[in-house]
Write a protein that holds these residues in place. Sequence first.
Motif, PDB file in Angstrom:
ATOM      1  N   CYS A 161      98.683  94.387 145.834  1.00 39.28           N
ATOM      2  CA  CYS A 161     100.093  94.369 145.167  1.00 39.28           C
ATOM      3  C   CYS A 161     100.312  93.157 144.321  1.00 39.28           C
ATOM      4  O   CYS A 161     100.967  92.774 143.618  1.00 39.28           O
ATOM      5  N   GLU A 162      98.982  92.488 144.095  1.00 38.94           N
ATOM      6  CA  GLU A 162      98.949  91.272 143.010  1.00 38.94           C
ATOM      7  C   GLU A 162      99.042  91.805 141.570  1.00 38.94           C
ATOM      8  O   GLU A 162      98.831  92.801 141.160  1.00 38.94           O
ATOM      9  N   THR A 163      99.777  91.014 140.726  1.00 37.13           N
ATOM     10  CA  THR A 163     100.067  91.561 139.416  1.00 37.13           C
ATOM     11  C   THR A 163      99.520  90.241 138.568  1.00 37.13           C
ATOM     12  O   THR A 163      99.187  88.989 139.229  1.00 37.13           O
ATOM     13  N   SER A 164      99.011  90.289 137.410  1.00 36.25           N
ATOM     14  CA  SER A 164      98.547  89.257 136.490  1.00 36.25           C
ATOM     15  C   SER A 164      98.833  89.473 135.094  1.00 36.25           C
ATOM     16  O   SER A 164      98.738  90.688 134.591  1.00 36.25           O
ATOM     17  N   GLY A 165      99.581  88.507 134.713  1.00 34.74           N
ATOM     18  CA  GLY A 165     100.194  88.627 133.311  1.00 34.74           C
ATOM     19  C   GLY A 165     101.095  89.563 133.095  1.00 34.74           C
ATOM     20  O   GLY A 165     101.291  90.002 132.139  1.00 34.74           O
ATOM     21  N   GLY A 166     101.916  89.904 134.222  1.00 27.85           N
ATOM     22  CA  GLY A 166     102.876  90.699 134.203  1.00 27.85           C
ATOM     23  C   GLY A 166     102.602  92.358 134.310  1.00 27.85           C
ATOM     24  O   GLY A 166     103.197  93.243 134.012  1.00 27.85           O
ATOM     25  N   VAL A 167     101.302  92.770 134.589  1.00 26.46           N
ATOM     26  CA  VAL A 167     100.737  94.080 134.649  1.00 26.46           C
ATOM     27  C   VAL A 167     100.416  94.203 136.140  1.00 26.46           C
ATOM     28  O   VAL A 167      99.741  93.274 136.654  1.00 26.46           O
ATOM     29  N   ASN A 168     100.950  95.318 136.623  1.00 21.15           N
ATOM     30  CA  ASN A 168     100.947  95.629 137.947  1.00 21.15           C
ATOM     31  C   ASN A 168      99.574  96.354 138.108  1.00 21.15           C
ATOM     32  O   ASN A 168      99.322  97.386 137.621  1.00 21.15           O
ATOM     33  N   ILE A 169      98.513  95.717 139.193  1.00 27.44           N
ATOM     34  CA  ILE A 169      97.221  96.323 139.031  1.00 27.44           C
ATOM     35  C   ILE A 169      97.251  97.781 140.242  1.00 27.44           C
ATOM     36  O   ILE A 169      96.535  98.382 140.000  1.00 27.44           O
ATOM     37  N   THR A 170      98.300  97.854 141.049  1.00 30.03           N
ATOM     38  CA  THR A 170      98.273  98.738 141.843  1.00 30.03           C
ATOM     39  C   THR A 170      98.424  99.975 141.012  1.00 30.03           C
ATOM     40  O   THR A 170      97.877 101.254 141.308  1.00 30.03           O
ATOM     41  N   GLY A 171      99.471 100.053 140.052  1.00 32.68           N
ATOM     42  CA  GLY A 171      99.504 101.090 139.218  1.00 32.68           C
ATOM     43  C   GLY A 171      98.153 101.652 138.354  1.00 32.68           C
ATOM     44  O   GLY A 171      97.855 102.910 138.366  1.00 32.68           O
ATOM     45  N   LEU A 172      97.481 100.733 137.692  1.00 31.44           N
ATOM     46  CA  LEU A 172      96.342 101.168 137.232  1.00 31.44           C
ATOM     47  C   LEU A 172      95.177 101.544 138.198  1.00 31.44           C
ATOM     48  O   LEU A 172      94.474 102.495 137.915  1.00 31.44           O
ATOM     49  N   LEU A 173      95.295 101.188 139.411  1.00 32.58           N
ATOM     50  CA  LEU A 173      94.369 101.487 140.520  1.00 32.58           C
ATOM     51  C   LEU A 173      94.511 102.940 140.710  1.00 32.58           C
ATOM     52  O   LEU A 173      94.009 103.660 141.233  1.00 32.58           O
ATOM     53  N   LEU A 174      95.950 103.070 140.802  1.00 28.25           N
ATOM     54  CA  LEU A 174      96.376 104.811 141.337  1.00 28.25           C
ATOM     55  C   LEU A 174      96.014 105.575 140.458  1.00 28.25           C
ATOM     56  O   LEU A 174      95.369 106.562 140.321  1.00 28.25           O
ATOM     57  N   ILE A 175      96.091 105.182 138.875  1.00 27.00           N
ATOM     58  CA  ILE A 175      95.581 105.863 137.835  1.00 27.00           C
ATOM     59  C   ILE A 175      94.060 106.225 137.906  1.00 27.00           C
ATOM     60  O   ILE A 175      93.229 107.242 137.502  1.00 27.00           O
ATOM     61  N   ALA A 176      93.299 105.029 138.405  1.00 29.17           N
ATOM     62  CA  ALA A 176      91.829 104.900 138.450  1.00 29.17           C
ATOM     63  C   ALA A 176      91.272 106.063 139.352  1.00 29.17           C
ATOM     64  O   ALA A 176      90.568 106.856 139.055  1.00 29.17           O
ATOM     65  N   GLU A 177      92.281 105.935 140.487  1.00 28.60           N
ATOM     66  CA  GLU A 177      91.670 106.776 141.770  1.00 28.60           C
ATOM     67  C   GLU A 177      91.938 108.469 141.324  1.00 28.60           C
ATOM     68  O   GLU A 177      91.113 109.276 141.763  1.00 28.60           O
ATOM     69  N   GLU A 178      93.012 108.647 140.467  1.00 30.36           N
ATOM     70  CA  GLU A 178      93.319 110.117 140.173  1.00 30.36           C
ATOM     71  C   GLU A 178      92.137 110.550 139.082  1.00 30.36           C
ATOM     72  O   GLU A 178      91.601 111.487 139.182  1.00 30.36           O
ATOM     73  N   THR A 179      91.769 109.522 138.345  1.00 31.62           N
ATOM     74  CA  THR A 179      90.795 109.863 137.229  1.00 31.62           C
ATOM     75  C   THR A 179      89.310 110.145 137.824  1.00 31.62           C
ATOM     76  O   THR A 179      88.829 111.093 137.715  1.00 31.62           O
ATOM     77  N   LEU A 180      89.047 109.312 138.812  1.00 31.25           N
ATOM     78  CA  LEU A 180      88.072 109.486 139.637  1.00 31.25           C
ATOM     79  C   LEU A 180      87.859 110.869 140.374  1.00 31.25           C
ATOM     80  O   LEU A 180      87.076 111.619 140.111  1.00 31.25           O
ATOM     81  N   LYS A 181      88.939 111.392 140.913  1.00 26.61           N
ATOM     82  CA  LYS A 181      88.996 112.690 141.406  1.00 26.61           C
ATOM     83  C   LYS A 181      88.851 113.816 140.632  1.00 26.61           C
ATOM     84  O   LYS A 181      87.941 114.672 140.751  1.00 26.61           O
ATOM     85  N   GLU A 182      89.533 113.538 139.426  1.00 29.12           N
ATOM     86  CA  GLU A 182      89.371 114.768 138.396  1.00 29.12           C
ATOM     87  C   GLU A 182      87.970 114.843 137.821  1.00 29.12           C
ATOM     88  O   GLU A 182      87.736 115.909 137.797  1.00 29.12           O
TER      89      GLU A 182
END
Length: 477
Positions: A161-182
């Motif tokens: 749930c950490e964010t850095s510089g205003g960007v939510n890492i959770t959202g990027l991680l969800l995109i990364a996991e979906e990319t990995l599956k595809e």
Amino acid sequence: MKDNEGRSCSSSHGAAGKYVRYTNEQLNALEHAYNECPRPSSTRRQQLIKDFPVLAHIAPKQINVWFQNRRCREKHRKELTGLVGLNAKLKASNKTLVEQNEQLAKNAAYGTLEKHCLLMQLNGHCNTNQTSFHAANQQSEAAIVTDRTTDFLVPEGDSECETSGGVNITGLLLIAEETLKEFLAKALGTTIDWIQLPGMKPCPDSFGMVAVSHGCDGVAARVLGLVPLEPTRIAGILKDRPSWLHACRSTDVVGTATTENKGTLEVVYTQMYAPTTLDPPRDFWTLRYTTFLEDGNLVVCERSLKDTKYLPTMPSMEYFMRAEMLSSGYLIRPCEGGNCVVYLVDHMDLKGTSTLEVLRPLYQSSSFLAQQMTLPAMLFLKQEAQVEQMPEGFQIFPTLRSLALRMARGFNDALNGFPDNGWSLIGRDGTEDVSISFNTSSYLKGIEPKSSAVHSEDGRILCAKASMLLQVVSDER
């Protein structure tokens, strides 16, 4: 004596061991007798000579030898037929086992991915309830609008749930996991109808398998090969795309983050040269995810980021056309002997419909993508492996390859005329077929003038570029 066709034929008193040539009439008679009785007795062989006058000049011993050879040929024919049938059954069984093995590998990859996602969901909330989670997301999204920096992906904690510089890492991680599956589905050949690339014949010393897409969005290509390098070494080479891809101008990592499973998230900006002066170059904003699966395989997958909230504030690139990279990457499987089986997948939408119709094959051909990007990547890996095995003093090939890359990049820079490389437009004709540019960059000074470049008095280089479209005209009058 000689037979009716002029061929020599031994008589009953011929020399021992002499090869006997039979006429067609004699062979027909012997075949007829063999069909009636494959093992004739001596009495039966004597009777054959009486029943078939064409056999009168052949000794009974030679007839006995012919029957023995005929039985041997029949036995071999039956054995061969049985072996052919057995071989066909083994091929069918092998094909079934290969398909089952691929299905099991796919299921294992999906299972590993689902388990990984569940573990992240269980361990990532860090004693925060759902309300605070959504509140943190909304707060981070508001911060993105006001402040974006190039080092925005540097989380300070292990929490998802950490964010850095205003960007939510959770959202990027969800995109990364979906990319990995595809990507895993594409690498294992389950989501794209792959067809063998025309002209490529697999062999032990080649890439093993080269395929292009059929009936999917965008253009895609896949190659499978055995590379004698370490997995991390392979990943490092492929990530440095400008070092092996002549069409790549630059690749910049503008943000990084580390995930709980020791993986790496990277926001990458890539620029690609245009193959012609009649079309603008392409650029990509992508998210690259590097991770090890539980089975020890290394995966690097990449996909375009469409949501601008995850992108830093960058100068606008007016002379670039934004292309889309669909789920692509490489799967690296270590095996015995220090080798790795590498799956490379490139899947892109290069926006070919927005270009002139005559140029669309450059952007809408899967075979062109395979020849220009996917195959050069595998070829570069194999060349790197060969270079590392060379003794000292014989490694001249990397120097020549580096020189060729610099020459190609210099030509592409001049062809595209990038302003940040020092090129400035000073003239253009009315039809925009010919343009004249000049360059004042210091690294170009000292280049000897050629037919396509002329030094001006103050050291600048004048460059003229011409482009023309030719229409195919029918010969019919």
